[in-house]
Design a protein around this motif. Structure first.
Motif, PDB file in Angstrom:
ATOM      1  N   ASN A  40      30.331  30.241 -10.033  1.00  0.00           N
ATOM      2  CA  ASN A  40      31.330  31.757 -10.822  1.00  0.00           C
ATOM      3  C   ASN A  40      31.966  32.047  -9.558  1.00  0.00           C
ATOM      4  O   ASN A  40      33.048  32.737  -9.861  1.00  0.00           O
ATOM      5  N   ALA A  41      31.473  32.427  -8.438  1.00  0.00           N
ATOM      6  CA  ALA A  41      32.085  33.126  -7.362  1.00  0.00           C
ATOM      7  C   ALA A  41      32.510  32.721  -6.826  1.00  0.00           C
ATOM      8  O   ALA A  41      34.046  32.618  -6.054  1.00  0.00           O
ATOM      9  N   LYS A  42      33.210  31.183  -6.689  1.00  0.00           N
ATOM     10  CA  LYS A  42      34.516  30.345  -6.016  1.00  0.00           C
ATOM     11  C   LYS A  42      35.427  30.483  -7.553  1.00  0.00           C
ATOM     12  O   LYS A  42      35.857  29.502  -6.981  1.00  0.00           O
ATOM     13  N   ASN A  43      34.611  30.544  -8.965  1.00  0.00           N
ATOM     14  CA  ASN A  43      36.141  29.678  -9.970  1.00  0.00           C
ATOM     15  C   ASN A  43      36.083  28.617  -9.579  1.00  0.00           C
ATOM     16  O   ASN A  43      36.957  27.846  -9.641  1.00  0.00           O
ATOM     17  N   THR A  44      35.183  27.797  -9.186  1.00  0.00           N
ATOM     18  CA  THR A  44      35.642  26.551  -9.470  1.00  0.00           C
ATOM     19  C   THR A  44      33.697  25.894  -9.977  1.00  0.00           C
ATOM     20  O   THR A  44      33.063  26.226  -9.723  1.00  0.00           O
ATOM     21  N   VAL A  45      34.568  24.753 -10.171  1.00  0.00           N
ATOM     22  CA  VAL A  45      33.551  23.365 -10.645  1.00  0.00           C
ATOM     23  C   VAL A  45      33.214  22.415 -10.266  1.00  0.00           C
ATOM     24  O   VAL A  45      35.364  21.644  -9.563  1.00  0.00           O
ATOM     25  N   TYR A  46      32.329  21.430  -9.515  1.00  0.00           N
ATOM     26  CA  TYR A  46      32.852  20.471  -8.836  1.00  0.00           C
ATOM     27  C   TYR A  46      31.894  19.203  -9.454  1.00  0.00           C
ATOM     28  O   TYR A  46      31.640  19.518 -10.343  1.00  0.00           O
ATOM     29  N   LEU A  47      32.254  18.256  -9.079  1.00  0.00           N
ATOM     30  CA  LEU A  47      31.458  16.561  -9.679  1.00  0.00           C
ATOM     31  C   LEU A  47      31.432  16.293  -8.666  1.00  0.00           C
ATOM     32  O   LEU A  47      32.060  15.663  -7.886  1.00  0.00           O
ATOM     33  N   GLN A  48      30.043  15.879  -8.360  1.00  0.00           N
ATOM     34  CA  GLN A  48      29.763  15.330  -7.244  1.00  0.00           C
ATOM     35  C   GLN A  48      29.572  13.522  -7.370  1.00  0.00           C
ATOM     36  O   GLN A  48      28.247  13.381  -8.647  1.00  0.00           O
ATOM     37  N   MET A  49      30.028  12.283  -6.983  1.00  0.00           N
ATOM     38  CA  MET A  49      30.044  11.295  -7.480  1.00  0.00           C
ATOM     39  C   MET A  49      29.243  10.577  -6.635  1.00  0.00           C
ATOM     40  O   MET A  49      30.358  10.327  -5.124  1.00  0.00           O
ATOM     41  N   ASN A  50      28.378   9.765  -6.693  1.00  0.00           N
ATOM     42  CA  ASN A  50      28.229   9.196  -5.954  1.00  0.00           C
ATOM     43  C   ASN A  50      27.817   7.856  -6.056  1.00  0.00           C
ATOM     44  O   ASN A  50      27.977   7.681  -7.546  1.00  0.00           O
TER      45      ASN A  50
END
Length: 118
Positions: free
Chosen positions: A73-83
């Motif tokens: 939330n601090a970066k206003n970002t959502v991530y999707l780590q794909m392995n």
């Protein structure tokens, strides 16, 4: 200007990893439900992973154990780590931000291409 911007796509070999980012501009993601979707050529868009505004995360069966969704939330970002990527993961990946109150507010990003190929 209100927008969602995805990044992090690219070409990767089978078994490799990528991390996609979805950053919001012009609004804050805190209370939004965020979903990652993908669309392969000739196929319908499908849901991959999602996080509710309360932080509950769900994954499609096809990616469970390989993909991890997280939000900063601090970066206003959502991530999707794909392995452990597979050729069948090849698609354009989109993020969606949805806020449901009296009305539903929906934002979509422009998409980022992920290609898994040797």
């Amino acid at each position: 200007q209100v927008q969602l911007v995805e990044s992090g796509g690219g070409l990767v070999q089978p078994g490799g990893s990528l991390r996609l980012s979805c950053t919001a501009y012009g609004f804050t993601l805190d209370n939004y439900a965020i979903g990652w979707f993908r669309q392969a050529p000739g196929k319908e868009r499908e849901g991959v992973a999602a996080i509710t505004g309360g932080g509950i995360i769900n994954y499609a069966d096809s990616v469970k154990g390989r993909f991890t969704l997280s939000r900063d939330n601090a970066k206003n970002t959502v991530y999707l780590q794909m392995n452990s990527l597979k050729p069948e993961d090849t698609a354009v990946y989109y993020c969606n931000a949805r806020l449901q109150t009296i009305v539903t507010t929906d934002y979509w990003g422009q998409g980022t291409q992920v290609t898994v190929s040797s």
